[in-house]
Scaffold this motif. Structure first.
Motif, PDB file in Angstrom:
ATOM      1  N   SER A  64       2.575  -2.651   5.927  1.00  9.20           N
ATOM      2  CA  SER A  64       2.987  -1.808   7.529  1.00  9.20           C
ATOM      3  C   SER A  64       3.639  -0.671   7.245  1.00  9.20           C
ATOM      4  N   GLU A  65       4.623  -1.267   7.461  1.00  8.97           N
ATOM      5  CA  GLU A  65       5.992  -0.592   7.061  1.00  8.97           C
ATOM      6  C   GLU A  65       6.650   0.749   6.521  1.00  8.97           C
ATOM      7  N   LEU A  66       5.564   0.223   4.620  1.00 11.38           N
ATOM      8  CA  LEU A  66       5.455   1.182   4.399  1.00 11.38           C
ATOM      9  C   LEU A  66       4.414   2.368   4.270  1.00 11.38           C
ATOM     10  N   TYR A  67       2.664   2.494   5.281  1.00 14.80           N
ATOM     11  CA  TYR A  67       2.590   2.646   5.674  1.00 14.80           C
ATOM     12  C   TYR A  67       2.949   3.912   7.007  1.00 14.80           C
ATOM     13  N   TRP A  68       4.104   3.402   7.665  1.00 20.28           N
ATOM     14  CA  TRP A  68       4.269   4.064   8.940  1.00 20.28           C
ATOM     15  C   TRP A  68       5.708   4.550   8.307  1.00 20.28           C
ATOM     16  N   ALA A  69       6.498   4.295   6.960  1.00 24.91           N
ATOM     17  CA  ALA A  69       7.586   4.782   6.745  1.00 24.91           C
ATOM     18  C   ALA A  69       6.789   6.234   6.132  1.00 24.91           C
ATOM     19  N   GLY A  70       5.575   6.405   5.490  1.00 26.67           N
ATOM     20  CA  GLY A  70       5.090   7.645   5.213  1.00 26.67           C
ATOM     21  C   GLY A  70       4.751   8.246   6.292  1.00 26.67           C
ATOM     22  N   MET A  71       4.599   7.600   7.243  1.00 30.00           N
ATOM     23  CA  MET A  71       3.814   8.673   8.618  1.00 30.00           C
ATOM     24  C   MET A  71       4.941   9.429   9.253  1.00 30.00           C
ATOM     25  N   ASP A  72       6.032   8.607   9.180  1.00 28.28           N
ATOM     26  CA  ASP A  72       7.376   8.842   9.600  1.00 28.28           C
ATOM     27  C   ASP A  72       7.989   9.747   8.486  1.00 28.28           C
ATOM     28  N   GLU A  73       7.809   9.866   7.236  1.00 32.14           N
ATOM     29  CA  GLU A  73       8.134  10.578   6.281  1.00 32.14           C
ATOM     30  C   GLU A  73       9.992  10.158   5.855  1.00 32.14           C
ATOM     31  N   ASN A  74       9.969   9.170   6.246  1.00 31.54           N
ATOM     32  CA  ASN A  74      11.261   8.684   5.949  1.00 31.54           C
ATOM     33  C   ASN A  74      10.758   7.844   4.204  1.00 31.54           C
ATOM     34  N   TRP A  75      11.094   8.511   3.468  1.00 33.44           N
ATOM     35  CA  TRP A  75      10.931   8.282   2.143  1.00 33.44           C
ATOM     36  C   TRP A  75      11.715   7.482   1.538  1.00 33.44           C
ATOM     37  N   GLY A  76      13.304   7.291   1.895  1.00 32.60           N
ATOM     38  CA  GLY A  76      14.092   6.206   1.852  1.00 32.60           C
ATOM     39  C   GLY A  76      13.470   4.758   2.082  1.00 32.60           C
ATOM     40  N   TYR A  77      12.942   5.017   2.694  1.00 29.82           N
ATOM     41  CA  TYR A  77      12.671   3.115   3.679  1.00 29.82           C
ATOM     42  C   TYR A  77      10.839   3.180   3.374  1.00 29.82           C
ATOM     43  N   ALA A  78      10.896   3.896   2.418  1.00 28.25           N
ATOM     44  CA  ALA A  78       9.006   3.960   1.797  1.00 28.25           C
ATOM     45  C   ALA A  78       9.726   3.359   0.697  1.00 28.25           C
ATOM     46  N   ASP A  79      10.094   3.629   0.103  1.00 22.60           N
ATOM     47  CA  ASP A  79      10.602   3.293  -1.186  1.00 22.60           C
ATOM     48  C   ASP A  79      10.779   2.112  -1.621  1.00 22.60           C
ATOM     49  N   HIS A  80      11.744   1.760  -0.358  1.00 26.48           N
ATOM     50  CA  HIS A  80      12.790   0.324  -0.070  1.00 26.48           C
ATOM     51  C   HIS A  80      11.064  -0.815   0.280  1.00 26.48           C
ATOM     52  N   SER A 159       7.233  -2.624  13.801  1.00 26.89           N
ATOM     53  CA  SER A 159       8.954  -2.687  13.610  1.00 26.89           C
ATOM     54  C   SER A 159       9.532  -1.987  14.776  1.00 26.89           C
ATOM     55  N   PRO A 160      10.452  -2.193  15.047  1.00 26.91           N
ATOM     56  CA  PRO A 160      11.240  -1.148  15.917  1.00 26.91           C
ATOM     57  C   PRO A 160      11.641   0.035  15.145  1.00 26.91           C
ATOM     58  N   VAL A 161      11.951  -0.246  13.840  1.00 20.58           N
ATOM     59  CA  VAL A 161      12.009   0.906  12.996  1.00 20.58           C
ATOM     60  C   VAL A 161      11.432   2.839  12.585  1.00 20.58           C
TER      61      VAL A 161
END
Length: 163
Positions: A64-80, A159-161
């Motif tokens: 789920s966090e990966l999905y939302w990271a991609g939606m936010d274009e937060n690529w560092g968090y997605a990689d994490h 998540s609050p991230v």
């Protein structure tokens, strides 16, 4: 030098020829919750770690966090998140090696592909890849005879991230 080698050999013989003594049961941990012999404690720790279902709880969260990271274009968090999905699965497979065969394609192809998509930092490509990731999750569940566990793209962020 010969005396030292002989001395070490004699110590080894002395130790190896001793009859093992029965291990005492002890308690450790906060308030002594972990009791028993070393073997009993290790069995309890293994039980506490759980099998693959606990692994799936972590993977589900990180999916789920990966999905939302991609939606936010937060690529560092997605990689994490991908890094920790891999780590959680590797740890889970150590506890349940019987699941290795069904996860092989997912571990060797699907997750590395998602890592490459994240590096591209292209939201549209990521979303296509995420759909493929979701299908791969469901295919793995089917291989394990658990096709009733159907993964879908998250609808709500928990998540609050935020980025």
């Amino acid at each position: 030098m010969k005396k030292a080698s002989l001395f070490i050999f004699l110590i080894y013989l002395t130790i190896s020829c001793q009859t093992p003594t029965e291990e005492k049961s002890t308690a450790v941990g906060l308030d002594g919750w972990l009791e028993g012999t070393t073997e009993e404690k290790l069995e309890e720790v293994a039980h506490q770690l759980g099998g693959f279902s606990r692994t799936m709880v972590e993977v589900g969260y990180r999916y789920s966090e990966l999905y939302w990271a991609g939606m936010d274009e937060n690529w560092g968090y997605a990689d994490h998140q991908i890094e920790h999905i891999i780590e959680a699965l590797e740890d889970g497979l150590k506890r349940r090696p019987a699941r290795t065969a069904s996860s092989e394609e997912f571990m060797k192809e699907t997750l590395p592909y998602m890592e490459e998509l994240v590096k591209k930092e292209d939201k549209e490509e990521f979303l296509k890849g995420f759909q493929m990731l979701t299908s791969a999750c469901n295919a793995c569940h089917a291989k394990e005879g658990e096709s009733y566990v159907v993964i879908q793209i998250p609808l709500n962020r928990t998540s609050p991230v935020r980025f």
